[in-house]
Design an enzyme around this catalytic site. Structure first.
Site, short mmCIF file in Angstrom:
data_model
loop_
_atom_site.label_atom_id
_atom_site.label_comp_id
_atom_site.label_asym_id
_atom_site.label_seq_id
_atom_site.Cartn_x
_atom_site.Cartn_y
_atom_site.Cartn_z
N HIS B 67 0.82 -1.29 0.06
CA HIS B 67 0.05 0.12 0.07
C HIS B 67 0.92 1.33 0.07
O HIS B 67 2.01 1.23 0.19
CB HIS B 67 -1.03 -0.10 1.16
N GLY B 68 0.25 2.40 -0.28
CA GLY B 68 0.91 3.51 -0.22
C GLY B 68 -0.07 4.68 -0.39
O GLY B 68 -1.09 4.42 -0.59
#
Lengths: 91, 150
Positions: B67-68
């Protein structure tokens, strides 16, 4: 077999998010102890990232940690320290 | 929260063939960029890699949740990919990964991020659900598994 527990306050801004949960699980795996975390009516084995995430422990929540086994005492101490040090996060 | 509310049908890909973590993240970034017109694949890959540098998102049991954070998106955007062959992901249990649930989340809003993570974790903690994801032979079947879980 020793059993010991204590309650800790989640102090880091992001709470028990993915990275914090991973660090906690990695730490829990180092001890010869069964580690369980409780928050409200939810509980999670300390070595499962998925289960720890399901606790949804946000900033300001109280979390109870119970350790059973030969390493119960050092495990509880180490986990307490990690939580107190905000999972080594810069905020 | 329904998984189908954060994963488009076009963003669930079954039995893809990758041979590395890097390649998997590149593929996911490319796919995400097709749905997020304000962001290019390079920028999205950077967001994933920035997070991986802090520690692998391989959370065990063959599952990774790369994720980011992305500026300028107003809701979480997710992609689910199953890999035909498990790949090394430096996971917490050293097991190779074959389920990747990638998420791009808006900047800020920690409480809502934590709630979404908890709900996604609840679904991925279900062994039967993961088994069905792994067995889905094509994209349509994979999306059906997601919808049935909701």
């Amino acid at each position: 077999m020793s059993e010991i527990e204590d309650t800790f306050l989640i102090q880091n801004k992001c709470g028990l998010h993915a990275r914090a949960a991973t660090i906690l699980a990695q730490l829990a795996q180092q001890f010869n102890a069964t580690i369980t975390l409780y928050q409200g009516d939810k509980e999670a084995p300390g070595d499962s990232v998925l289960a720890l995430l399901m606790l949804e422990s946000s900033h300001g929540k109280q979390i109870r940690v119970r350790c059973q086994g030969p390493d119960a005492e050092p495990a509880l101490h180490a986990i307490g320290e990690l939580i107190a040090q905000k999972f080594h996060e810069d905020e | 929260m329904k998984l189908s509310s954060i994963i488009n049908k076009d963003c669930s890909k079954a039995a893809v063939l990758f041979n590395s973590k890097k390649r998997a993240l590149e593929y996911i970034s490319e796919l995400a960029s097709q749905h997020l017109p304000d962001h290019n694949a390079h920028e999205i890959l950077d967001a994933f890699l920035t997070r991986e540098k802090l520690g692998s998102t391989g959370i065990g049991k063959g599952i990774a949740i790369p994720h980011g954070r992305l500026k300028g998106i107003d809701s979480i955007f997710a992609i689910l990919v199953t890999n035909q062959n498990s790949i090394n992901f430096d996971a917490i249990d050293n097991r190779p990964v074959d389920i990747l649930l990638a998420m791009l989340v808006p900047e800020g809003d920690n409480a809502s991020h934590l709630k979404t993570l908890a709900e996604i974790a609840g679904k991925l903690n279900n062994k039967e659900f993961c088994k069905q994801l792994r067995q889905a032979p094509n994209d349509d079947a994979l999306y059906q598994v997601i919808q049935l879980q909701d």
